[in-house]
Design a protein around this motif. Structure first.
Motif, mmCIF file in Angstrom:
data_model
loop_
_atom_site.group_PDB
_atom_site.id
_atom_site.type_symbol
_atom_site.label_atom_id
_atom_site.label_comp_id
_atom_site.label_asym_id
_atom_site.label_seq_id
_atom_site.Cartn_x
_atom_site.Cartn_y
_atom_site.Cartn_z
ATOM 1 N N ASN A 112 0.840 -1.194 0.000
ATOM 2 C CA ASN A 112 0.000 0.000 0.000
ATOM 3 C C ASN A 112 0.874 1.242 0.000
ATOM 4 O O ASN A 112 2.030 1.198 0.421
ATOM 5 C CB ASN A 112 -0.846 0.042 1.278
ATOM 6 C CG ASN A 112 -2.192 -0.665 1.122
ATOM 7 O OD1 ASN A 112 -2.642 -0.964 0.011
ATOM 8 N ND2 ASN A 112 -2.834 -0.927 2.244
ATOM 9 N N THR A 134 -3.030 -4.942 -4.486
ATOM 10 C CA THR A 134 -4.089 -5.939 -4.377
ATOM 11 C C THR A 134 -5.278 -5.398 -3.595
ATOM 12 O O THR A 134 -5.108 -4.630 -2.643
ATOM 13 C CB THR A 134 -3.565 -7.245 -3.733
ATOM 14 O OG1 THR A 134 -4.599 -8.226 -3.798
ATOM 15 C CG2 THR A 134 -3.114 -7.072 -2.292
ATOM 16 N N GLY A 135 -6.446 -5.790 -4.017
ATOM 17 C CA GLY A 135 -7.672 -5.352 -3.341
ATOM 18 C C GLY A 135 -8.211 -6.419 -2.403
ATOM 19 O O GLY A 135 -9.329 -6.278 -1.896
ATOM 20 N N HIS A 136 -7.444 -7.477 -2.165
ATOM 21 C CA HIS A 136 -7.930 -8.510 -1.250
ATOM 22 C C HIS A 136 -8.034 -7.949 0.169
ATOM 23 O O HIS A 136 -7.130 -7.248 0.627
ATOM 24 C CB HIS A 136 -6.995 -9.720 -1.249
ATOM 25 C CG HIS A 136 -7.179 -10.566 -2.458
ATOM 26 N ND1 HIS A 136 -8.171 -11.516 -2.554
ATOM 27 C CD2 HIS A 136 -6.551 -10.563 -3.654
ATOM 28 C CE1 HIS A 136 -8.130 -12.071 -3.744
ATOM 29 N NE2 HIS A 136 -7.154 -11.519 -4.437
ATOM 30 N N GLY A 137 -9.121 -8.271 0.829
ATOM 31 C CA GLY A 137 -9.296 -7.868 2.222
ATOM 32 C C GLY A 137 -8.822 -8.992 3.122
ATOM 33 O O GLY A 137 -9.386 -10.087 3.104
ATOM 34 N N ASN A 198 -7.487 3.873 -0.665
ATOM 35 C CA ASN A 198 -6.953 3.716 0.691
ATOM 36 C C ASN A 198 -7.050 5.024 1.479
ATOM 37 O O ASN A 198 -7.268 4.995 2.701
ATOM 38 C CB ASN A 198 -5.494 3.246 0.650
ATOM 39 C CG ASN A 198 -5.358 1.782 0.272
ATOM 40 O OD1 ASN A 198 -4.545 1.420 -0.566
ATOM 41 N ND2 ASN A 198 -6.168 0.916 0.854
ATOM 42 N N ILE A 201 -10.848 4.862 2.666
ATOM 43 C CA ILE A 201 -11.333 3.781 3.531
ATOM 44 C C ILE A 201 -10.471 3.625 4.787
ATOM 45 O O ILE A 201 -10.990 3.467 5.898
ATOM 46 C CB ILE A 201 -11.375 2.439 2.751
ATOM 47 C CG1 ILE A 201 -12.379 2.534 1.599
ATOM 48 C CG2 ILE A 201 -11.708 1.269 3.685
ATOM 49 C CD1 ILE A 201 -12.492 1.272 0.756
ATOM 50 N N ASN A 202 -9.151 3.668 4.612
ATOM 51 C CA ASN A 202 -8.291 3.274 5.730
ATOM 52 C C ASN A 202 -8.404 4.214 6.934
ATOM 53 O O ASN A 202 -8.650 3.748 8.050
ATOM 54 C CB ASN A 202 -6.843 3.109 5.254
ATOM 55 C CG ASN A 202 -6.698 1.904 4.322
ATOM 56 O OD1 ASN A 202 -7.659 1.488 3.698
ATOM 57 N ND2 ASN A 202 -5.516 1.342 4.229
ATOM 58 N N ASN A 212 -14.882 -2.176 6.805
ATOM 59 C CA ASN A 212 -15.000 -1.334 5.596
ATOM 60 C C ASN A 212 -16.455 -1.052 5.205
ATOM 61 O O ASN A 212 -16.816 0.076 4.865
ATOM 62 C CB ASN A 212 -14.288 -2.013 4.422
ATOM 63 C CG ASN A 212 -12.798 -2.174 4.668
ATOM 64 O OD1 ASN A 212 -12.279 -1.665 5.661
ATOM 65 N ND2 ASN A 212 -12.111 -2.869 3.785
ATOM 66 N N VAL A 255 -15.463 -0.825 -3.432
ATOM 67 C CA VAL A 255 -14.485 -1.565 -2.604
ATOM 68 C C VAL A 255 -15.063 -1.807 -1.204
ATOM 69 O O VAL A 255 -14.876 -2.874 -0.617
ATOM 70 C CB VAL A 255 -13.123 -0.837 -2.554
ATOM 71 C CG1 VAL A 255 -12.161 -1.542 -1.605
ATOM 72 C CG2 VAL A 255 -12.514 -0.728 -3.950
ATOM 73 N N THR A 259 -15.365 -5.589 0.156
ATOM 74 C CA THR A 259 -14.577 -6.009 1.334
ATOM 75 C C THR A 259 -15.329 -5.628 2.616
ATOM 76 O O THR A 259 -14.716 -5.302 3.632
ATOM 77 C CB THR A 259 -13.182 -5.328 1.318
ATOM 78 O OG1 THR A 259 -13.363 -3.905 1.417
ATOM 79 C CG2 THR A 259 -12.395 -5.640 0.074
ATOM 80 N N ASN A 262 -14.286 -6.766 6.028
ATOM 81 C CA ASN A 262 -12.854 -6.703 6.345
ATOM 82 C C ASN A 262 -12.508 -5.528 7.256
ATOM 83 O O ASN A 262 -13.082 -4.452 7.174
ATOM 84 C CB ASN A 262 -12.041 -6.577 5.052
ATOM 85 C CG ASN A 262 -10.571 -6.845 5.309
ATOM 86 O OD1 ASN A 262 -10.229 -7.868 5.885
ATOM 87 N ND2 ASN A 262 -9.724 -5.918 4.939
ATOM 88 N N SER A 264 -9.821 -2.915 7.811
ATOM 89 C CA SER A 264 -8.766 -2.366 6.949
ATOM 90 C C SER A 264 -7.398 -2.538 7.612
ATOM 91 O O SER A 264 -7.290 -2.668 8.832
ATOM 92 C CB SER A 264 -9.015 -0.875 6.673
ATOM 93 O OG SER A 264 -8.673 -0.114 7.821
ATOM 94 N N SER A 265 -6.374 -2.502 6.785
ATOM 95 C CA SER A 265 -5.020 -2.699 7.326
ATOM 96 C C SER A 265 -4.689 -1.611 8.346
ATOM 97 O O SER A 265 -4.003 -1.869 9.341
ATOM 98 C CB SER A 265 -3.999 -2.704 6.191
ATOM 99 O OG SER A 265 -4.135 -1.553 5.394
HETATM 100 O O1 KPL Z 1 -6.206 -2.112 0.849
HETATM 101 C C1 KPL Z 1 -7.010 -2.229 1.747
HETATM 102 C C2 KPL Z 1 -6.480 -2.098 3.123
HETATM 103 O O2 KPL Z 1 -7.136 -2.475 4.077
HETATM 104 O O3 KPL Z 1 -5.347 -1.604 3.239
HETATM 105 C C3 KPL Z 1 -8.464 -2.393 1.435
HETATM 106 C C4 KPL Z 1 -8.653 -2.665 -0.049
HETATM 107 C C5 KPL Z 1 -9.166 -1.127 1.804
HETATM 108 C C6 KPL Z 1 -9.099 -3.572 2.072
HETATM 109 O O4 KPL Z 1 -9.342 -3.431 3.419
#
Ligand code: KPL
Length: 312
Positions: A112, A134-137, A198, A201-202, A212, A255, A259, A262, A264-265
């Motif tokens: 990221n 990558t867009g994986h959660g 990011n 959302i983050n 998310n 997104v 996700t 999920n 977020s990171s």
């Molecule tokens: O990249 C992400 C992150 O959490 O850093 C997303 C795509 C927002 C998934 O949670």
């Protein structure tokens, strides 16, 4: 007899959520893969207990014993050295792993944030470098235990210093491991397309301690996220950067839905009391905006509020 195929070697640097997900899936697909960790105690633990990836409800867990070492000298010099570390660890991780870079090694930044490639170039002289997002959660429960809470695409883009064919070869490995992987021709556009999402959302999830999808359930949080994304997209446009979508808010909404469950990171970092990637995401947007004379009040506010958190 046909010549024996040489195994494709991948070394993933950083056994965090993304690193474990990709390592376990590549291993299952028969790719020769190892993990480089900075922490010898954790590396020993991961070797003993293996990796476990839990898919969304209903799917079977993926368990894999992937070799993990904290000593680069114990690992093969791979075809692809894949950095899956936090943006603020890029320099240290690259210094640790530099002995693994052979003339035929392509370094992949699967991270990221903005500025990772620049940090890598400060350590390696003219590296063969590939960028991926990558867009994986994925959520890390504990070392080696990851919940794969949402699928997303993975994009790979060659930059000015990528050997011909490397992006296609890396994407093919990911596809063989079950990831939807696409090759893009515009590295900067790809990185900014991810960073814009990011930037929305983050920090909003991190400041409000929500997954998310919950952003869309609260009008004021949705407005904040959409404003942050809109500002970041305006900065990208002003710098002549092409984003992969026409409408930044619509992409954030997509997104969030994809996700939804999920964490977020950045929220995972906040919950663990760790440093966040805010400087490489919203901080990078604010720096670029200042250079272009564009107002980004929402990004500035999110950056300030994350920075004001008590030091970990
Ligand atoms: O990249 C992400 C992150 O959490 O850093 C997303 C795509 C927002 C998934 O949670």
């Amino acid at each position: 007899m046909p010549p024996r195929a040489t195994p494709t070697q991948v070394v993933i640097v950083g056994p965090g959520a993304v690193g474990c997900l990709f390592a376990a899936a590549l291993h299952r697909a028969g790719t020769s893969v190892a993990l480089l960790d900075k922490d010898p105690v954790r590396a020993r633990h991961l070797n003993e207990s293996g990796l476990r990836i839990d898919p969304p409800p209903g799917g079977a867990p993926l368990c894999a014993f992937v070799p993990v070492s904290a000593n680069p000298a114990e690992l093969p010099r791979p075809a692809f050295l894949v950095l899956c570390v936090k943006a603020y660890d890029t320099g240290a991780a690259m210094r640790h792993a530099r002995g693994l870079v052979a003339p035929e090694t392509t370094v992949v930044s699967l991270q990221n944030g903005l500025g990772n490639a620049e940090q890598i170039r400060q350590i390696l002289v003219s590296p063969a470098l590939l960028c991926a997002v990558t867009g994986h959660g994925v959520t890390q429960l504990e070392s080696g235990r990851v919940v794969h809470a949402g699928n997303g695409e993975t994009y790979v883009a060659a930059g000015p210093d990528t050997p011909p064919g490397a992006a296609d070869r890396f994407a093919a490995l990911l596809e063989a491991a079950g990831f939807a992987a696409r090759v893009r021709d515009d590295c900067t556009g790809m990185l900014w397309s991810k960073a814009v999402v990011n930037a929305a959302i983050n920090p909003v999830t991190a400041l409000n301690d929500i997954p998310n999808g919950a952003i869309l359930e609260h009008a004021h949080l949705r407005d904040t996220a959409f404003a942050a994304a809109g500002e970041a997209a305006a900065v990208a446009r002003a710098r002549g950067i092409r984003l992969a979508y026409p409408d930044a808010a619509a992409e954030v909404e997509r997104v969030c839905r994809q996700t939804a469950g999920n964490v977020s990171s950045m929220l995972q970092d906040v919950r663990r009391g760790r440093q966040t990637e805010i400087d490489a995401i919203n901080g990078a947007v604010v720096r670029a905006a200042d250079g272009a004379g564009i107002p980004v009040p929402t990004n500035r506010m999110l950056l300030r509020r994350l920075r004001e958190r008590p030091a970990p």
